[in-house]
Design an enzyme around this catalytic site. Structure first.
Site, PDB file in Angstrom:
ATOM      1  N   CYS A  90       0.456   3.455   3.038  1.00 47.14           N
ATOM      2  CA  CYS A  90       1.088   2.860   4.221  1.00 47.14           C
ATOM      3  C   CYS A  90       2.578   3.183   4.249  1.00 47.14           C
ATOM      4  O   CYS A  90       3.148   3.438   5.318  1.00 47.14           O
ATOM      5  CB  CYS A  90       0.879   1.349   4.222  1.00 47.14           C
ATOM      6  SG  CYS A  90      -0.843   0.830   4.331  1.00 47.14           S
TER       7      CYS A  90
ATOM      8  N   CYS B 124       0.839  -1.202   0.000  1.00 48.25           N
ATOM      9  CA  CYS B 124       0.000   0.000   0.000  1.00 48.25           C
ATOM     10  C   CYS B 124       0.876   1.254   0.000  1.00 48.25           C
ATOM     11  O   CYS B 124       1.697   1.458   0.906  1.00 48.25           O
ATOM     12  CB  CYS B 124      -0.916  -0.018   1.223  1.00 48.25           C
ATOM     13  SG  CYS B 124      -1.851   1.498   1.466  1.00 48.25           S
TER      14      CYS B 124
ATOM     15  N   VAL C 219      -2.204   8.647 -12.289  1.00 51.36           N
ATOM     16  CA  VAL C 219      -1.701   8.072 -11.036  1.00 51.36           C
ATOM     17  C   VAL C 219      -0.194   7.878 -11.098  1.00 51.36           C
ATOM     18  O   VAL C 219       0.527   8.187 -10.138  1.00 51.36           O
ATOM     19  CB  VAL C 219      -2.425   6.736 -10.737  1.00 51.36           C
ATOM     20  CG1 VAL C 219      -1.813   6.073  -9.515  1.00 51.36           C
ATOM     21  CG2 VAL C 219      -3.914   6.963 -10.537  1.00 51.36           C
TER      22      VAL C 219
ATOM     23  N   HIS D 241      -7.436  -3.310 -17.225  1.00 45.61           N
ATOM     24  CA  HIS D 241      -7.085  -2.948 -18.606  1.00 45.61           C
ATOM     25  C   HIS D 241      -7.485  -4.085 -19.547  1.00 45.61           C
ATOM     26  O   HIS D 241      -8.059  -3.860 -20.624  1.00 45.61           O
ATOM     27  CB  HIS D 241      -5.578  -2.685 -18.725  1.00 45.61           C
ATOM     28  CG  HIS D 241      -5.155  -1.318 -18.290  1.00 45.61           C
ATOM     29  ND1 HIS D 241      -5.696  -0.175 -18.826  1.00 45.61           N
ATOM     30  CD2 HIS D 241      -4.236  -0.915 -17.370  1.00 45.61           C
ATOM     31  CE1 HIS D 241      -5.122   0.887 -18.255  1.00 45.61           C
ATOM     32  NE2 HIS D 241      -4.231   0.456 -17.365  1.00 45.61           N
TER      33      HIS D 241
ATOM     34  N   TRP E 131       2.924   5.641 -19.541  1.00 48.64           N
ATOM     35  CA  TRP E 131       2.885   4.336 -20.217  1.00 48.64           C
ATOM     36  C   TRP E 131       1.924   4.382 -21.396  1.00 48.64           C
ATOM     37  O   TRP E 131       0.850   5.002 -21.296  1.00 48.64           O
ATOM     38  CB  TRP E 131       2.440   3.275 -19.207  1.00 48.64           C
ATOM     39  CG  TRP E 131       2.596   1.877 -19.686  1.00 48.64           C
ATOM     40  CD1 TRP E 131       3.709   1.093 -19.584  1.00 48.64           C
ATOM     41  CD2 TRP E 131       1.605   1.076 -20.334  1.00 48.64           C
ATOM     42  NE1 TRP E 131       3.472  -0.140 -20.130  1.00 48.64           N
ATOM     43  CE2 TRP E 131       2.185  -0.175 -20.607  1.00 48.64           C
ATOM     44  CE3 TRP E 131       0.280   1.295 -20.718  1.00 48.64           C
ATOM     45  CZ2 TRP E 131       1.505  -1.198 -21.231  1.00 48.64           C
ATOM     46  CZ3 TRP E 131      -0.401   0.282 -21.353  1.00 48.64           C
ATOM     47  CH2 TRP E 131       0.208  -0.956 -21.599  1.00 48.64           C
TER      48      TRP E 131
ATOM     49  N   TRP F  74      -6.840   4.030 -19.372  1.00 51.32           N
ATOM     50  CA  TRP F  74      -5.422   4.266 -19.659  1.00 51.32           C
ATOM     51  C   TRP F  74      -5.003   5.655 -19.196  1.00 51.32           C
ATOM     52  O   TRP F  74      -3.937   5.825 -18.570  1.00 51.32           O
ATOM     53  CB  TRP F  74      -5.178   4.084 -21.160  1.00 51.32           C
ATOM     54  CG  TRP F  74      -3.895   4.700 -21.633  1.00 51.32           C
ATOM     55  CD1 TRP F  74      -2.648   4.156 -21.553  1.00 51.32           C
ATOM     56  CD2 TRP F  74      -3.734   5.995 -22.237  1.00 51.32           C
ATOM     57  NE1 TRP F  74      -1.717   5.028 -22.063  1.00 51.32           N
ATOM     58  CE2 TRP F  74      -2.356   6.156 -22.490  1.00 51.32           C
ATOM     59  CE3 TRP F  74      -4.627   7.011 -22.579  1.00 51.32           C
ATOM     60  CZ2 TRP F  74      -1.851   7.320 -23.085  1.00 51.32           C
ATOM     61  CZ3 TRP F  74      -4.129   8.162 -23.162  1.00 51.32           C
ATOM     62  CH2 TRP F  74      -2.754   8.311 -23.413  1.00 51.32           C
TER      63      TRP F  74
END
Length: 775
Positions: A85, A82, A493, A424, A512, A487
């Site tokens: 975390c 995580c 992110v 995806h 990407w 995508w």
């Protein structure tokens, strides 16, 4: 080693040919791929180690540390994969170092819920989102789930410290013995302090009701002798203090002075008070961090082609989501149940899995569709996942095996990478589907949104994804747009987490696909990077095509089915053993109920406890197979009480001697009846040695032990001595030494009374009688 990789957006080629071009030698460019051979470190090495002030807990130690402990515990439940975390770990370490002086009363701990059997412990404590902080009071009872601290990954050390104090003051039944009182002191209490205390210094911290300085200073100095810290509120106007916060030092010689510090704050007060003469630190042995679980075997790094998708990652994602994340919910209802049904439905429709996996998913979908109740117990799903319904040739891998999603350490990549890959793949498969009518463009995205919101363990990750979904998901109006929407959000992110603590240094987060995978996807417009959306869509359709999914590192289907059958057989054998133990326990209870009829005792009292110890290991064996928190042999977690101790002693000492006499003769009659039946059966079969009936003997042992506790020196007459010395047992059966002493005393008193009456009458008869005189 070097490997030539190439991406293609050539139109008019079949998927197999396009997939082959992804790794065709001699095309486009040369990509250097390094294959590593490493031994993964232990799970806690990424976040916490035994050198920190944080106690590292695991499956074997968590229950023994938290339950019935004399100090309170604050535990962080986290997952090593995580990202939030990882961001929160430095804060938790700083907190542990900041309150290290509080350890006699409070301990800070952490447990990795993504590692091994720790998942079972986290599910037991009802933790489904990470990171989660829980407070466990001193003397917590077996089965306690703890109180959730209202904190998050953005909380700082000061907020957490104050939350801990609030939870500490919530103790009602049991106060940690090493913790001083935190309630404000009144002027009346202070006037009598030195009359009842032998401490050298009394420190008074005057503050407002909302301030935590006094309580924090009290906790910081709890390990020191000859000093007591008390908090005084500004409402005590009679003491004449007008500055808040302020600290005053009071000594037994009636000196009362203000402590002069540079800043009226916790750290300055504590540093100044520690320099007082005569202060001594109490001897305290800090808690030792339990040794965490370690990998006993080195796992080799799996070579992989980063331009391809691996089925091992996809099946590992299914295992973790269905077994671990959904498994943390004991009961599923409402929106979570609807989200789970939608998730399983899209998996059945679009996941290009192996036949054995697809059969299990179909069986799971049938179970969910046939469930009409508003609530669903996870145990019902677990029976399907274990294939206890006996679906032919259906199985799901029961281990994680990361390949293209593996990280340089266990806390990197892994499950989050596989979740992105899975969805995806599902969006691309939906776009390729031939269903009539065409699927809803939002079907897969809504299923993903529901699963992430209700089941994904990283709580902050789920909030961020929900925010992105609420912002623009409704604008998706076609299947190709659903592929591109997911995508684009994935790249957002990646861009946000680049350089973050959650980033694997061996696999940095980049936009990407990178140029080496799809050079046609990139362009430059007016000096800025630009994406070619048509080429990106074509690349995604090829990259996530079922024909391009590699089956390397998968466990064979026959091996999966064989191991599943072995597990089911083992489980059936264990269930049969448990049922046999229960049957024996039921028969034993029935025999004891027959025995209790003669005594007139209510069922389930003292005899029930004895039966559990007299069975042939039945209850003990069954308990040994349970998780540590289910062990009934753990000490009761309650505050020490003299009253309760006396009550238990009285209950143990009470023995109904009359009922024992009845039971003795009834057992003899029952034994004689059994022997007569046995003699008739012995005539029909060869002679066999039969075990003696120990029921009456067990009862003799119990009663005799109670009589010895009462110092009644009564020796029980067993059945065999009764046969040899029948006349002796008739004389003393049912009487104790006290009874005999009372009888002798009464006999002596009655004899003395009769003797006195006899002497009195004899003396009256012997006395001379007077004669009448005539005139």
């Amino acid at each position: 080693m070097a490997q030539r990789n190439c991406s293609t957006t050539s139109l008019g080629l079949s998927n197999k040919k396009r997939c082959a071009l992804l790794t065709a030698p001699g095309l486009c460019f040369l990509t250097i791929t390094t294959f590593l051979l490493v031994s993964p470190p232990v799970a806690e090495a990424c976040l916490y180690s035994q050198t920190d002030q944080v106690v590292v807990l695991n499956y074997d130690s968590i229950n023994s540390q938290l339950i019935n402990s004399s100090n309170a515990w604050v535990v962080e439940f986290y997952a090593s994969w995580c990202g939030y975390c990882k961001q929160f770990a430095p804060v938790w370490k700083d907190l542990a170092s900041n309150i290290t002086e509080w350890k006699p009363a409070i301990n800070l701990a952490a447990i990795d819920c993504a590692y091994g059997r720790n998942r079972i412990s986290c599910a037991h404590f009802e933790v489904s989102k990470y990171p989660t902080m829980k407070f466990f009071q001193a003397y917590s009872e077996n089965g306690s789930k703890g109180e959730v601290l209202n904190a998050n990954s953005s909380s700082n050390v000061t907020n957490l410290r104050q939350l801990i104090i609030d939870q500490l003051e919530s103790h009602v039944e049991a106060w940690p013995p090493a913790c001083p009182p935190l309630k404000p002191a009144s002027a009346a209490e202070l006037s009598y302090f030195f009359k009842t205390s032998s401490n050298k210094y009394l420190v008074l911290v005057f503050e407002e009701a909302s301030s935590y300085v006094g309580r924090e200073v009290t906790m910081d100095l709890l390990q020191y002798e000859n000093i007591v810290v008390r908090r005084v509120l500004n409402s005590e106007e009679a003491l004449g203090v007008t500055h808040f916060p302020s600290c005053y030092l009071h000594s037994p010689n009636r000196t009362f002075c203000r402590l002069i510090v540079h800043v009226e704050a916790r750290t300055f007060y504590v540093d100044a008070l520690r320099m007082l003469p005569g202060l001594e630190r109490r001897a305290y042995e800090p808690s030792v961090s339990p040794a965490p679980e370690k990998n006993t075997t080195a796992e080799e790094w799996r070579e992989f082609n980063r331009s391809r998708v691996y089925m091992a990652d996809l099946e590992s994602s299914l295992y973790y989501s269905l077994r671990v994340e959904v498994g943390t919910h004991i009961t599923i209802s409402g929106e979570p149940l609807s989200a789970l049904k939608a998730y399983i439905t899209v998996l059945v429709k679009y996941f290009p899995g192996r036949p054995v996996v697809m059969k299990l998913l179909q069986s799971l979908e049938s179970r969910l569709k046939s469930h009409d109740d508003p609530e669903l117990q996870y145990t019902a799903l677990e029976t399907v996942l274990d294939n206890e319904v006996q679906t032919p040739d259906a199985a799901l891998p029961d281990v994680e095996r990361w390949v293209s999603c593996q990280g340089s350490k266990p806390c990197f990549r892994g499950y989050p990478c596989s979740v992105w890959t899975l969805f995806h793949l599902l969006t691309v498969q939906a776009a390729h589907s031939t269903y009539t009518p065409a699927p809803d463009p939002l079907e897969v995205l809504q299923a993903m949104r529901g699963y992430i919101k209700h089941f994904f363990s990283c709580g902050n990750c789920a909030k961020h994804f929900e925010g992105m979904a609420a912002e623009s998901m409704s604008q998706v109006d076609s299947l190709p747009n659903s592929v591109l929407w997911l995508w684009s959000k994935h790249n957002i992110v990646n861009e946000r987490l680049a350089g973050d603590r959650s980033e694997d240094p061996k696999f940095p987060k980049v936009l990407w696909p990178p140029p080496d995978l799809c050079p046609q996807c990139h362009d430059e417009l007016k000096g800025k990077h630009d994406w070619k959306m048509d080429h990106i869509l074509e690349f995604l359709k090829v990259y996530f095509s079922p024909d391009c999914i590699l089956q390397d590192y998968l466990e064979g289907e026959e091996e999966l089915l064989t191991r599943q059958r072995e597990k089911l057989a083992t489980r059936k054998e264990e269930a049969a053993r448990v049922a046999e133990r229960k049957r024996r326990g039921t028969e034993e209870a029935a025999r004891r109920e027959v025995a209790d009829v003669g005594r007139g005792e209510p069922e389930g009292e003292e005899e029930g406890g004895e039966m559990g110890n007299q069975e042939e290991g039945g209850v003990q064996e069954e308990t040994a197979n349970h998780a540590p928190w289910e062990n009934s042999e753990l000490p009761r977690n309650h505050k020490p009480s003299i009253i309760n101790m006396k009550q238990r002693m009285m209950e143990e000492d009470i023995v109904d001697l009359d009922s024992f006499i009845n039971q003795h003769y009834k057992n003899r009659a029952l034994s004689t009846h059994r022997r007569s039946i046995q003699n008739r059966e012995d005539k029909r079969r060869p002679l066999q040695i039969q075990p003696e009936d120990s029921e009456a003997g067990d009862y003799y042992v119990v009663v005799e032990s109670h009589l010895r506790k009462r110092s009644l020196g009564y020796v029980m007459a067993r059945e065999q001595p009764l046969q040899k010395k029948h006349w002796l047992s008739i004389l003393n059966v049912g009487f104790s030494r006290l009874d005999i002493s009372l009888c002798v005393l009464l006999y002596f008193l009655s004899s003395m009374c009769l003797l006195g009456m006899y002497l009195f009458l004899k003396m009256r008869l012997c006395m001379p009688r007077g004669k009448l005189a005539l005139p």
